[in-house]
Design a protein around this motif. Structure first.
Motif, PDB file in Angstrom:
ATOM      1  N   ARG A 274       0.838  -0.910  -0.032  1.00 47.41           N
ATOM      2  CA  ARG A 274      -0.026   0.167  -0.034  1.00 47.41           C
ATOM      3  C   ARG A 274       0.984   1.220  -0.023  1.00 47.41           C
ATOM      4  NH1 ARG A 274      -5.582  -0.611   1.037  1.00 47.41           N
ATOM      5  NH2 ARG A 274      -5.645   1.543   1.248  1.00 47.41           N
ATOM      6  N   LEU A 275       1.173   2.013  -1.240  1.00 47.79           N
ATOM      7  CA  LEU A 275       1.741   3.291  -1.106  1.00 47.79           C
ATOM      8  C   LEU A 275       0.779   4.353  -1.547  1.00 47.79           C
ATOM      9  CD1 LEU A 275       4.748   1.737  -3.319  1.00 47.79           C
ATOM     10  CD2 LEU A 275       4.998   3.446  -1.312  1.00 47.79           C
ATOM     11  N   ASN A 276      -0.494   4.176  -1.489  1.00 50.13           N
ATOM     12  CA  ASN A 276      -1.536   5.296  -1.568  1.00 50.13           C
ATOM     13  C   ASN A 276      -1.115   6.532  -0.866  1.00 50.13           C
ATOM     14  OD1 ASN A 276      -2.547   3.088  -0.127  1.00 50.13           O
ATOM     15  ND2 ASN A 276      -3.871   4.692   0.504  1.00 50.13           N
ATOM     16  N   GLU A 277      -1.639   7.533  -1.228  1.00 44.61           N
ATOM     17  CA  GLU A 277      -1.225   9.160  -0.441  1.00 44.61           C
ATOM     18  C   GLU A 277       0.246   9.067  -0.013  1.00 44.61           C
ATOM     19  OE1 GLU A 277      -4.441  10.130   2.456  1.00 44.61           O
ATOM     20  OE2 GLU A 277      -5.339   7.906   2.051  1.00 44.61           O
ATOM     21  N   ASN A 278       1.064   9.169  -1.344  1.00 40.51           N
ATOM     22  CA  ASN A 278       2.256   9.675  -1.100  1.00 40.51           C
ATOM     23  C   ASN A 278       2.790  10.461  -2.013  1.00 40.51           C
ATOM     24  OD1 ASN A 278       4.131   7.957   1.134  1.00 40.51           O
ATOM     25  ND2 ASN A 278       2.888   6.427   0.536  1.00 40.51           N
ATOM     26  N   SER A 279       4.012  10.687  -2.246  1.00 42.74           N
ATOM     27  CA  SER A 279       4.532  11.678  -3.155  1.00 42.74           C
ATOM     28  C   SER A 279       5.105  11.293  -4.574  1.00 42.74           C
ATOM     29  CB  SER A 279       5.238  12.645  -2.256  1.00 42.74           C
ATOM     30  OG  SER A 279       4.616  13.388  -1.568  1.00 42.74           O
ATOM     31  N   LEU A 280       4.958  10.007  -4.840  1.00 37.16           N
ATOM     32  CA  LEU A 280       5.700   9.474  -6.052  1.00 37.16           C
ATOM     33  C   LEU A 280       5.007   9.999  -7.342  1.00 37.16           C
ATOM     34  CD1 LEU A 280       4.871   5.617  -5.181  1.00 37.16           C
ATOM     35  CD2 LEU A 280       7.096   6.992  -5.163  1.00 37.16           C
ATOM     36  N   THR A 281       6.116  10.381  -8.222  1.00 40.19           N
ATOM     37  CA  THR A 281       5.904  11.094  -9.462  1.00 40.19           C
ATOM     38  C   THR A 281       6.309  10.249 -10.602  1.00 40.19           C
ATOM     39  OG1 THR A 281       8.078  12.263  -9.408  1.00 40.19           O
ATOM     40  CG2 THR A 281       6.184  13.299  -8.610  1.00 40.19           C
ATOM     41  N   VAL A 282       7.233   9.173 -10.303  1.00 42.60           N
ATOM     42  CA  VAL A 282       7.785   8.328 -11.278  1.00 42.60           C
ATOM     43  C   VAL A 282       7.590   6.873 -10.725  1.00 42.60           C
ATOM     44  CG1 VAL A 282       9.710   7.550 -12.657  1.00 42.60           C
ATOM     45  CG2 VAL A 282       9.205  10.102 -12.017  1.00 42.60           C
TER      46      VAL A 282
END
Length: 348
Positions: A274-282
């Motif tokens: 679960r990586l939702n609600e983070n700041s990943l752009t790539v």
């Protein structure tokens, strides 16, 4: 009065006497303890109960002071091996002192929803060989004898969630399976924090203000399956930080993660991240492709993802796309599931 009438009268008197005696005995028995519990008068306001399997529990939620608790457990306790100690919602006990529980031992120690601030060294020592669960959730605990954990040889569950712990301990145990330290004040985890719990299956550390993970912190734990790091302050996951041995379930949503290094998370197998609600752009193929090729499912909703050619490796692979959460979207809100793979095949 005839002889027959006299005989009937004597019989009625005798039966009445027997009934009174039985009633008196029942009343007397009601005041006696139910084996193997102590006499209820000796342990009041604690209440002892026994089930059909002779599991003996004691509820001391109504004790009014540390002194009263100590007095209760210094009374006559003929059978000191209890199944459970329950103290719930108590507004008086701030310290569990060494000796307060007398000779009593417990399998389950549950002191929750109170104002407990400290567990002194040795306070639970009589339960070293019996305790399987220590549950001190929702208190004000800032002092706990973590250095004694290795002495609890049967302990499988340690729940210290919702407390005021700030100095991260080095935990050592051959028996611990589940550790809950959520909602405390740990800002960092030392490298050796969990290296002494080789049989641990689940570690929970969400809502703690953790900013970094040192490489090696969650590695060499062969039975680790669930790791909860949600709602902290992580911005990146470095290489060698987290290692599973297949079927790993990692919860790191609601952080500020913008970078995950190659080799940062290994051994997921067909688990879940679960990586939702983070700041990943790539979404780097070297990182996320490794997860997906092993069969892991990814939740990457609510990240500001760029959806140019850098994401072509994902959009053009239907098997990978089936493992991505359906709510995953580009920074402009367009769903990844709605992107046309032929455009990426033609232009990237």
């Amino acid at each position: 009065m005839t002889g027959l009438h006299r005989l009937l009268a004597l019989l009625a008197l005798a039966l009445g006497t027997v009934a009174v005696s039985v009633a008196e005995e029942k009343a007397k028995d009601a005041d006696l303890r139910s084996l193997p519990c102590p006499d209820p008068h000796d342990i009041s306001p604690c209440v002892c109960t026994v089930d059909m399997h002779h599991n003996m529990d004691i509820d001391c939620s109504q004790v009014e002071s540390e002194g009263q608790l100590a007095q209760i457990f210094s009374s006559n306790i003929p059978f000191p091996k209890f199944n459970k100690l329950l103290i719930k919602g108590n507004p008086h006990l701030t310290v569990l002192r060494n000796g307060d529980l007398g000779p009593a031992s417990f399998q389950i120690i549950q002191m929750t929803d109170g104002v407990l601030e400290e567990v002194q060294d040795g306070a639970l020592s009589m339960s070293y060989s019996t305790a399987t669960r220590i549950d001190l959730q929702v208190n004000r605990l800032s002092k706990f004898p973590f250095h004694e954990i290795h002495s609890f040889t049967a302990l499988t569950t340690l729940w210290l969630n919702w407390n005021s712990l700030s100095e991260f301990p080095q935990i050592r145990s051959d028996s611990l399976i589940e550790i809950g330290l959520n909602f405390n004040f740990f800002s960092e985890i030392p490298l050796n924090g969990f290296q002494g719990v080789k049989n641990v299956n689940s570690i929970s550390l969400y809502v703690n203000g953790i900013t970094t993970i040192v490489p090696g912190t969650f590695t060499d734990l062969p039975h680790l399956r669930y790791l909860f790091l949600s709602s902290n302050r992580l911005s990146e996951i470095p290489a060698g930080a987290i290692e599973f041995n297949g079927n790993g379930f990692l919860f790191i949503e609601q952080n500020n993660i913008s970078k995950i290094a190659v080799g940062a998370i290994t051994g997921l197998g067909d688990g879940y991240v679960r990586l939702n609600e983070n700041s990943l752009t790539v979404l780097e193929e070297d990182v996320f492709g490794a997860f997906l090729s092993a069969g892991a499912t990814l939740n990457i909703d609510d990240n500001p993802l760029g959806c140019g050619c850098e994401i072509a490796w994902l959009v053009t692979n239907s098997a990978y796309m089936s493992l991505i959460s359906p709510g995953a979207s580009c920074y402009d809100g367009e769903l990844l599931a709605n992107l046309d793979p032929t455009i990426y095949e033609d232009f990237c």
